[in-house]
Enzyme design. Structure first.
Site, mmCIF file in Angstrom:
data_model
loop_
_atom_site.group_PDB
_atom_site.id
_atom_site.type_symbol
_atom_site.label_atom_id
_atom_site.label_comp_id
_atom_site.label_asym_id
_atom_site.label_seq_id
_atom_site.Cartn_x
_atom_site.Cartn_y
_atom_site.Cartn_z
ATOM 1 N N LEU A 157 -60.420 5.787 -26.368
ATOM 2 C CA LEU A 157 -59.813 4.930 -25.339
ATOM 3 C C LEU A 157 -60.283 5.310 -23.943
ATOM 4 O O LEU A 157 -60.346 6.489 -23.616
ATOM 5 C CB LEU A 157 -58.296 5.083 -25.348
ATOM 6 C CG LEU A 157 -57.599 5.072 -26.696
ATOM 7 C CD1 LEU A 157 -56.106 5.224 -26.487
ATOM 8 C CD2 LEU A 157 -57.935 3.802 -27.422
ATOM 9 N N LYS A 208 -66.206 12.631 -31.950
ATOM 10 C CA LYS A 208 -65.543 12.484 -30.647
ATOM 11 C C LYS A 208 -66.268 13.270 -29.552
ATOM 12 O O LYS A 208 -66.572 12.757 -28.475
ATOM 13 C CB LYS A 208 -64.091 12.956 -30.779
ATOM 14 C CG LYS A 208 -63.354 13.096 -29.480
ATOM 15 C CD LYS A 208 -63.182 11.766 -28.797
ATOM 16 C CE LYS A 208 -62.636 11.937 -27.413
ATOM 17 N NZ LYS A 208 -61.559 11.062 -27.103
ATOM 18 N N LEU A 254 -74.938 3.713 -16.841
ATOM 19 C CA LEU A 254 -76.117 4.074 -16.043
ATOM 20 C C LEU A 254 -75.839 3.835 -14.561
ATOM 21 O O LEU A 254 -76.747 3.539 -13.800
ATOM 22 C CB LEU A 254 -77.338 3.259 -16.496
ATOM 23 C CG LEU A 254 -77.965 3.666 -17.832
ATOM 24 C CD1 LEU A 254 -79.140 2.765 -18.176
ATOM 25 C CD2 LEU A 254 -78.423 5.136 -17.816
ATOM 26 N N CYS A 264 -61.293 13.775 -19.619
ATOM 27 C CA CYS A 264 -62.021 13.808 -20.894
ATOM 28 C C CYS A 264 -63.435 14.371 -20.794
ATOM 29 O O CYS A 264 -63.747 15.374 -21.421
ATOM 30 C CB CYS A 264 -62.049 12.415 -21.490
ATOM 31 S SG CYS A 264 -60.397 11.767 -21.729
HETATM 32 C C1 UGA Z 1 -63.793 8.473 -21.651
HETATM 33 C C2 UGA Z 1 -64.562 7.668 -22.715
HETATM 34 O O1 UGA Z 1 -65.235 6.556 -22.101
HETATM 35 C C3 UGA Z 1 -63.619 7.158 -23.804
HETATM 36 O O2 UGA Z 1 -64.372 6.513 -24.828
HETATM 37 C C4 UGA Z 1 -62.872 8.362 -24.396
HETATM 38 O O3 UGA Z 1 -61.946 7.965 -25.390
HETATM 39 C C5 UGA Z 1 -62.113 9.057 -23.294
HETATM 40 O O4 UGA Z 1 -63.040 9.502 -22.298
HETATM 41 C C6 UGA Z 1 -61.381 10.219 -23.930
HETATM 42 O O5 UGA Z 1 -62.036 11.172 -24.375
HETATM 43 O O6 UGA Z 1 -60.164 10.132 -24.132
HETATM 44 P P1 UGA Z 1 -62.360 7.814 -19.458
HETATM 45 O O7 UGA Z 1 -62.413 9.289 -19.122
HETATM 46 O O8 UGA Z 1 -61.082 7.098 -19.384
HETATM 47 O O9 UGA Z 1 -62.918 7.574 -20.975
HETATM 48 O O10 UGA Z 1 -63.327 7.090 -18.433
HETATM 49 P P2 UGA Z 1 -64.767 6.406 -18.403
HETATM 50 O O11 UGA Z 1 -64.602 4.979 -18.111
HETATM 51 O O12 UGA Z 1 -65.584 6.784 -19.573
HETATM 52 O O13 UGA Z 1 -65.374 7.088 -17.089
HETATM 53 C C7 UGA Z 1 -65.505 8.500 -16.977
HETATM 54 C C8 UGA Z 1 -66.094 8.887 -15.645
HETATM 55 O O14 UGA Z 1 -67.473 8.561 -15.600
HETATM 56 C C9 UGA Z 1 -65.454 8.204 -14.436
HETATM 57 O O15 UGA Z 1 -65.289 9.176 -13.423
HETATM 58 C C10 UGA Z 1 -66.480 7.157 -14.034
HETATM 59 O O16 UGA Z 1 -66.413 6.855 -12.658
HETATM 60 C C11 UGA Z 1 -67.770 7.860 -14.396
HETATM 61 N N1 UGA Z 1 -68.907 6.951 -14.674
HETATM 62 C C12 UGA Z 1 -68.845 6.077 -15.712
HETATM 63 C C13 UGA Z 1 -70.057 7.024 -13.889
HETATM 64 O O17 UGA Z 1 -70.151 7.835 -12.942
HETATM 65 N N2 UGA Z 1 -71.105 6.192 -14.177
HETATM 66 C C14 UGA Z 1 -71.072 5.313 -15.202
HETATM 67 O O18 UGA Z 1 -72.085 4.596 -15.403
HETATM 68 C C15 UGA Z 1 -69.908 5.244 -15.988
#
Ligand code: UGA
Length: 453
Positions: A157, A208, A254, A264
């Site tokens: 999630l 995971k 990306l 996470c």
């Molecule tokens: C992440 C995973 O996407 C989920 O699949 C997983 O279940 C979850 O961790 C978990 O382990 O419970 P989340 O931490 O809610 O989810 O957030 P994301 O949307 O994945 O973003 C994570 C971070 O990466 C954010 O700080 C976001 O700003 C950053 N990000 C994301 C980037 O800097 N660049 C991107 O292209 C995408």
């Protein structure tokens, strides 16, 4: 329909699954040690900011299929499934703190009824081998005649999209040593129509960690590419589009900028590296992913310092505090390190975030919280964009130019249209957005290149 207990039912994952499983028609009791949260939840108030969650909670309570309790004797005995959704935070060395898992396993084991079969579903992200550990703890505490199987069922999630991800999963991963137990859990998810992968427990647990580590690697990869782009005059947005069009690479995750935060990615990449270390391996890629990610925050502050000719006495507006948009979660947020770096260099910081200011005010008393982006920008020498909230892209930059003292916008998330900013007479700098086509002649002649940031 099944009787289900969710242990850790007021937490992020537990509450999501409690409400969703009740919505799917199951009878759900959510158990949690936090009495105040349990009381609020029974009144229909969610302690977690998540789109659609409170509505689903109220529907579940109204249907009579969902309730919350602090009483394990009420919640556990007689349930066919017990979901383990307790917290698994990181210790300072990257190791996972398993105290809540251990205590939950003992609590469950002691309350399983004889002559009944219960399936314990491990939802929390736990180190490889945890399903074996939970099995062992249960075996040590169950009464004679109680039968129990443990299934590793990791969740994928995203915060801010948790309910969407629960109802529209890409896949269901089930690790079991007992195929029937895995199939019983698969049946709970059958209405969602997702592909199901049934495997051994350790592989399921590893899926995971590997999924999160791969996504984090993609982010650190594009951030490293962004730095090279910036130094050599290429544009990382174009490069991401160009490589993302290859289906072997794919366009998602990306976005270059300030990297990943949250509860996470940093924790899970660190935990996987720790497990690899403990196994006598050398997880150099995972370490680099974390290093690159933290470097981005320092480099961003350094860029502000260079662009403003020093930060001492400067007023800086920070737009965005949460670790990503659509959440109020500040855990491991880049904003915390960026603001820390600004403050220790003598800057005065005024911040605005659409959701996270109440939490941030408690953590960062030295920062003034502003009512909106314009109030934060008033009298500021620069605006730093740290979280990519959509709201920031819609700001009237003519009005911003009128209230600022300086003229610099540092866009740490490549969120804004540079022309909207420069058209208002402001200076704009994104991340990895060098002058396209301008390869420094130094490279061509083989002379050393000095990075521009
Ligand atoms: C992440 C995973 O996407 C989920 O699949 C997983 O279940 C979850 O961790 C978990 O382990 O419970 P989340 O931490 O809610 O989810 O957030 P994301 O949307 O994945 O973003 C994570 C971070 O990466 C954010 O700080 C976001 O700003 C950053 N990000 C994301 C980037 O800097 N660049 C991107 O292209 C995408």
């Amino acid at each position: 329909m099944s009787a289900i207990c969710i242990v850790g039912g007021s937490g992020y994952v537990g509450l999501g699954y409690a409400t969703a499983l009740a919505e799917l028609g199951h009878e759900v009791v959510a158990l949690d040690v936090a009495a105040d949260r349990v009381a609020a939840l029974n009144e229909g108030h969610s302690p977690i900011f998540e789109p659609g969650l409170e509505e689903l909670l109220r529907r579940g309570l109204g249907s009579g299929r969902l309730r919350f309790t602090t009483d394990a004797d009420d919640a556990i005995p007689g349930r066919a499934f017990v979901f383990l959704c307790v917290g698994t935070p990181a210790l300072s060395n990257g190791e996972t703190d398993m105290r809540q898992v251990r205590s939950a396993a003992i609590t469950i084991g002691q309350r399983l009824r004889p002559n009944q079969r219960t399936i314990v579903v491990n939802k929390s992200t736990m180190p490889i081998g945890s399903a074996d550990l939970v099995t062992q703890l249960l075996a040590e505490h169950v009464r004679d005649g109680a039968e129990v199987a443990v299934v590793a069922n990791p969740e994928f999630l995203r915060e801010g999209a948790a309910l969407h991800d629960i109802f529209h999963p890409d896949r269901i991963v089930l690790g079991a040593s007992d195929r029937q137990a895995a199939e019983a859990v698969a049946a709970l998810y059958a209405p969602l129509g997702a592909p199901v992968l049934i495997t051994d427990r350790r592989s399921a647990e590893m899926v995971k960690y590997a999924a999160n580590a791969f996504l984090a690697t993609k982010i650190s990869f594009i951030n490293e590419v962004a730095q090279v782009c910036e130094a050599l005059g290429a544009d990382v947005l174009t490069v991401a589009e160009g490589i993302g069009a290859d289906p072997r690479i794919g366009p998602r995750f990306l976005q270059a900028g300030l990297g990943f935060g949250g509860s996470c990615f940093p924790k899970d990449v660190g935990a996987l590296a720790h497990m690899a270390d403990a196994a006598g391996l050398h997880p150099q890629l995972l370490r680099a992913v974390l290093d690159i990610n933290l470097d981005l925050r320092r480099r961003f502050v350094a860029k502000a310092e260079r662009s403003l000719d020093g930060l001492d006495g400067r007023t800086i507006a920070v737009w965005g505090l949460a670790f990503k948009e659509d959440t109020d979660d500040l855990r491991e947020s880049p904003a915390l390190d960026v603001i820390g770096g600004l403050l220790e260099r003598g800057a005065v910081v005024r911040a605005y975030d659409p959701a996270a200011m109440a939490k941030a005010a408690r953590l960062m008393p030295a920062v003034t919280m502003a009512a909106d982006p314009y109030a934060a920008a008033g009298g500021a020498d620069a605006i730093l964009i740290v979280t990519p909230w959509k709201e920031f892209a819609g700001v009237d930059f003519g009005r911003i130019a009128g209230v600022m003292r300086g003229d610099l916008i540092l866009d740490g998330r490549n969120l804004l249209d540079p022309e909207a900013v420069t058209g208002a007479g402001l200076r704009y700098a994104g991340v990895g957005r060098g002058r396209t086509g301008a390869v420094p002649s130094a490279i061509l002649s083989g002379a050393p290149v000095v990075s521009r940031d």
